[in-house]
Design an enzyme around this catalytic site. Structure first.
Site: not given
Length: 693
Positions: A270-273
């Site tokens: 995932s991208d961060w968050g």
């Protein structure tokens, strides 16, 4: 008598020497046995394939150990995954970014932006760029580099266009491959991002990119397919929604398209968050949550325990992670670097300069360039970008902490020495700039705009008084050259009045040295635009609120295939400077077009007086029944030629080049009929035409 040996307390008795020797021998045996045990395990046999090794290792892992690999935890890097020491699985260190080691890490090379290197249209240079990026990441202790960033530059104002590979899927695809191969040649895993349709920063966390299937496969998927074909180890899913489902829990894009039809064997992080659920994300194709364990920690453990996520699903995730780790050598070549190491080198400084030079595009030249330093006595360098505040890098996770930036003023002074009087004025006072310009033989105005992750540019205009500065200078000095540093397209209302325009994009730390080499002819420019420069902001493909930025968080990709130059061709709109455009200090003649089957060849001759390079481009026009844009790039080759030298350029097409994506069969369908072949120096400078039936 007590003695400490590695934390163990040994009590001496009369025969203590024998006991101590025995204990020490036992400790040594256990240490070496442990080391031997790991190295002798079946998964450590380098003769086996990465997949075979991953399966062997997976069979020895506990469920807790497996779950530990699919989530992040706090560590020194922007992302970290814990090691499994018992089995010799190394810790994963993830680090930005696409233009060099980022996140405030020091003692690194501030490379040119990816878009700058893409503007060179040079596969060999892109590979060298990837090698340089990968080497510095490895020396810093990174084993997964968060790049390349390969979203198509759909929105000209896009905040991250400087990280992108331009507006065309074929150009991007052709250059993504050497980028990935270069990075991973250094024992660092590349992470292609952001999958998918992350084409704007405005409302990026919540906007839904509404895209039809054919457009996905023909415009937005090809660069990722190229990364997959190059063996990229990981792909990052994006923040945005796709057709109203978040990218990191999107069954269609992750499982059906990426891992299914596109054949991706690596893992999705995932991208961060960007993770929004546990069960849905895990079952829809997300393999690793970053940067923490809020969804893939205890909640995932509970979901497996109660049967909402099967252990076979976890096994698939871990197999993908381990296979990618084995493939790039993370088990066989243990990481020894750290973030404090100085990774700069003379070799990388020279490469950074060459990349910046090669990515510089000469947009306009009425004979004023190159400057002959023996024929001028005074040069006025004007504008904040010329010295006071040079714009050389972008912002956000793509920003690199430069140890230095050679300003244009410094670069110019270095070239001309004391033989030419070089004066300077910033942008603040136009009247002062006009005075210096009037006194000089040549005025060089440096203008700039930057951008960053997290926001798009509000418009395509140069900020502040820079347009007025150019107009004011050219009104008193006809010999005016404008150099533009930008993350993408900009408006140039003064373009018709100046004698030369150079687009240098974001050149990195060697800014001044690179632009001086171009301006004074030490390097003949050969860059070509990787995206279109419009005349006005109204004349761009995404020109309605529904398309961008979207209404009620719905961005409709209603232009479909008409992205970038395709829209300008379809709508018969003349851009200021077209896709693929770029001049040289020499000229090139095209001739002798030959078409044999799906192979196109033609001759290119340097018809000028200086050594130079030409990027020959091949576009294909489909039969009208196909519903394709008027022409689409299908291939290109860059040739370096001495004066009067000729070269035969050959471009081989394949079946997919003559195909469209069929949404009924969900596969490529070849179109019958007569295709038009366009060969030229840009999308609007066509020199040769032919047909393929």
């Amino acid at each position: 008598i007590n003695a400490e040996y590695g934390g163990a307390t040994i009590v001496e008795y009369p025969n203590s020497n024998l006991i101590m020797r025995s204990v020490l021998l036992l400790l040594a045996f256990l240490f070496f046995a442990s080391s031997f045990s790991i190295s002798s395990h079946s998964w450590m046999n380098p003769q086996d394939t990465p997949s075979q090794r991953a399966h062997a290792l997976l069979a020895r892992m506990t469920l807790d150990e497996k779950l530990g690999l699919v989530r992040g935890y706090g560590g020194p890097y922007v992302g970290d995954v814990a090691a499994v020491s018992r089995l010799g699985i190394p810790e994963l260190h993830l680090e930005d970014g696409p233009q060099g080691v980022a996140d405030g890490v020091k003692l690194v090379t501030a490379w040119p932006s990816a878009l700058t290197v893409v503007a060179a249209w040079d596969r060999t240079l892109m590979y060298s760029y990837g090698v340089g990026l990968g080497k510095e990441q490895r020396l810093k202790g990174t084993n997964i580099m968060l790049g390349p960033m390969i979203n198509i530059a759909r929105v000209p104002m896009g905040g991250r266009n400087f990280e992108s590979f331009g507006e065309d899927p074929v150009l991007a695809s052709e250059l993504v491959k050497p980028s990935v191969l270069g990075i991973q040649s250094q024992g660092v895993m590349a992470c292609a991002k952001h999958f998918v349709d992350n084409n704007q920063e405005y409302h990026r966390f919540t906007v839904s990119a509404n895209v039809d299937e054919r457009t996905q496969y023909e415009i937005y998927y090809p660069a990722f397919q190229a990364a997959v074909d190059a063996g990229v180890g990981s792909i990052m899913c994006s923040y945005n929604k796709i057709n109203n489902t978040y990218a990191c829990e999107n069954e269609q894009t992750l499982n059906v398209d990426l891992k299914g039809r596109m054949g991706f064997q690596g893992f999705v992080m995932s991208d961060w968050g960007a993770t929004h659920s546990t069960v849905k994300a895990a079952n829809s194709g997300l393999d690793m949550q970053m940067p923490d364990a809020s969804f893939f920690g205890t909640p995932l453990q509970q979901a497996v325990a109660n049967g909402q996520v099967s252990e076979s699903t976890i096994n698939d995730k871990v197999l993908r992670i381990l296979t990618s780790m084995f493939a790039v050598g993370l088990f066989d070549q243990p990481q020894t670097g750290n973030l404090s190491v100085d990774v700069r080198s003379t070799e990388h400084t020279e490469l950074a300069r060459r990349l910046a030079e090669a990515g510089t595009v000469l947009l306009k030249n009425r004979g004023i360039l190159p400057i002959d330093a023996t024929k001028v006595k005074k040069i006025a360098v004007l504008g904040d970008d010329g010295n006071l505040n040079p714009t050389a890098t972008g912002g956000g996770s793509g920003h690199v902490q430069a140890s230095y930036i050679v300003t244009p003023l410094e670069g110019i002074k270095k070239v001309v020495g004391t033989s030419v009087n070089v004066t300077y004025a910033p942008s603040a006072s136009i009247s002062n700039a006009q005075t210096l310009a009037k006194e000089a033989d040549v005025a060089i105005v440096f203008v700039a705009v930057d951008s960053s992750e997290g926001s798009d540019r509000p418009n395509l205009s140069l900020p502040g008084n820079q347009d007025a500065l150019v107009s004011g200078v050219v009104s008193v000095q006809p010999n005016t050259i404008v150099v533009v540093h930008s993350p993408g397209a900009v408006l140039m209302p003064w373009a018709s009045s100046v004698n030369a325009i150079v687009a240098a994009f974001l050149p990195g730390q060697e800014d001044g040295n690179a632009i001086a080499a171009i301006l004074f002819g030490d390097v003949n420019p050969s860059g070509k635009l990787p995206l279109t420069f419009p005349v006005t902001e109204a004349e761009i493909p995404v020109n309605t609120p529904s398309q961008y930025p979207g209404i009620n968080l719905e961005a409709n990709y209603s232009e479909k295939l008409l992205v970038g130059y395709r829209w300008y061709d379809a709508k018969s709109v003349a851009p200021l400077y077209p896709f693929g455009h770029g001049l040289s200090y020499t000229t090139f003649k095209y001739s002798n077009l030959k078409i044999t089957g799906m192979t196109v060849s033609f001759d290119v001759q340097n018809s000028g007086s200086v050594h130079g390079a030409e990027v020959s481009q091949l576009y294909l026009g489909f039969p009208a029944s196909a519903g394709e844009p008027p022409k689409s790039l299908k291939g290109f080759e860059k040739v370096f030629l001495r004066p009067a030298e000729s070269s035969t350029v050959t471009i081989s097409l394949n079946s997919q080049d003559f195909s469209i994506w069929d949404v009924t069969t969900h596969s490529w369908r070849r179109i019958p009929g007569v295709f038009t072949v366009y060969v030229g120096s840009s999308s609007r400078d066509i020199r040769l035409t032919g047909t393929i039936n």
